[in-house]
Write a protein that holds these residues in place. Structure first.
Motif, PDB file in Angstrom:
ATOM      1  N   GLU A   1       6.729  -0.351   0.562  1.00 29.00           N
ATOM      2  CA  GLU A   1       6.341  -1.764   0.577  1.00 29.00           C
ATOM      3  C   GLU A   1       6.536  -2.409  -0.794  1.00 29.00           C
TER       4      GLU A   1
ATOM      5  N   LEU B   1       0.812  -1.217   0.000  1.00 26.04           N
ATOM      6  CA  LEU B   1       0.000   0.000   0.000  1.00 26.04           C
ATOM      7  C   LEU B   1       0.846   1.268   0.000  1.00 26.04           C
ATOM      8  N   SER B   2       2.150   1.106  -0.200  1.00 25.07           N
ATOM      9  CA  SER B   2       3.034   2.267  -0.213  1.00 25.07           C
ATOM     10  C   SER B   2       4.177   2.007  -1.182  1.00 25.07           C
ATOM     11  N   PHE B   3       4.865   3.070  -1.554  1.00 27.17           N
ATOM     12  CA  PHE B   3       6.036   2.926  -2.411  1.00 27.17           C
ATOM     13  C   PHE B   3       7.093   2.046  -1.738  1.00 27.17           C
TER      14      PHE B   3
ATOM     15  N   GLY C   1      -0.324   8.086  -7.142  1.00 25.37           N
ATOM     16  CA  GLY C   1       0.505   7.389  -6.167  1.00 25.37           C
ATOM     17  C   GLY C   1       1.056   6.067  -6.676  1.00 25.37           C
ATOM     18  N   ILE C   2       0.895   5.015  -5.860  1.00 29.60           N
ATOM     19  CA  ILE C   2       1.476   3.709  -6.223  1.00 29.60           C
ATOM     20  C   ILE C   2       0.795   3.100  -7.445  1.00 29.60           C
TER      21      ILE C   2
ATOM     22  N   CYS D   1       2.408  11.909  -7.266  1.00 29.27           N
ATOM     23  CA  CYS D   1       1.404  12.144  -6.232  1.00 29.27           C
ATOM     24  C   CYS D   1       0.877  13.580  -6.368  1.00 29.27           C
TER      25      CYS D   1
ATOM     26  N   GLN E   1      15.107   7.425  -0.722  1.00 26.95           N
ATOM     27  CA  GLN E   1      13.898   8.091  -1.219  1.00 26.95           C
ATOM     28  C   GLN E   1      14.212   9.449  -1.820  1.00 26.95           C
TER      29      GLN E   1
END
Length: 208
Positions: free
Chosen positions: A58, A54-56, A92-93, A83, A149
């Motif tokens: 992950e 659910l995130s970049f 987003g992802i 984003c 990041q």
């Protein structure tokens, strides 16, 4: 084992089958002059991982572990996208498959423009940011993935500009340069982009 030690052993698998990303990474790795052969996972017949995070962060880790498990080698993965705060961070992802078909840049750009059209106000810009998260694992079960990041801030144009790059580059406006990301050449882009920032952090980690 230090990063320098395992990198000197030879091969780092790049966990991507995206031609645009691979081209940018090959350019970046060449500029960094790392003592390692970087092999895109496609050359090892490794298919894309199932990105169900659910995130970049992950998803980058999922992809790196997947490539490392199949190849038996250290792997680095990128998860990146654009984003837009006014859209709650979307796409987003889901940037690469925003319009449904993975990697259809034209459809993705058109969907983003259509989502933003009713939200635009006269003389007000719409902020956006490109995000890149790199995850580096020494092996598939590495308990301490290294994370790098990069965030590149800009604005979202009302119409595409430029022919270079890929993804949402034609819609990403840099007011300080008066250029879109798609109007920059690779060298210019790599110096300041989200991916370039993350790669500089990766390089710095090797020099410690």
């Amino acid at each position: 084992m230090s990063a320098q030690a395992w990198l000197s052993q030879g091969t780092l698998v790049l966990a991507s089958n995206n031609k645009g990303k691979i081209a940018e990474f090959e350019k970046l790795f060449a500029e960094l002059q790392l003592p390692v052969d970087v092999v895109p996972q496609g050359q090892l017949n490794i298919e894309d991982a199932v990105e169900d995070g659910l995130s970049f962060v992950e998803n980058a880790i999922i992809k790196a572990r997947h490539a490392a498990k199949i190849s038996g080698k250290p792997a680095i993965a990128d998860d990146s996208g654009i984003c837009v705060p006014i859209l709650g961070g979307a796409p987003g992802i889901y940037s690469a498959r925003y319009a449904g078909e993975h990697g259809n840049d034209t459809a993705n750009n058109e969907k983003l423009l259509s989502k933003l059209k009713p939200l635009r106000k006269e003389n007000e810009v719409i902020d956006g940011m490109f995000v890149c998260v790199l995850a580096l694992v020494q092996h598939a079960e590495d308990p301490l993935p290294q994370i790098f990041q990069g965030i590149w801030k800009g604005e979202i144009l009302e119409v595409p500009r430029g022919e270079n790059g890929f993804g949402y580059d034609p819609l990403f406006w840099l007011p300080e340069l008066q250029l879109s990301s798609a109007e920059m050449n690779k060298e210019e882009k790599n110096k300041i982009s989200h991916r370039g920032q993350a790669m500089q952090l990766f390089k710095a980690s090797l020099e410690k």
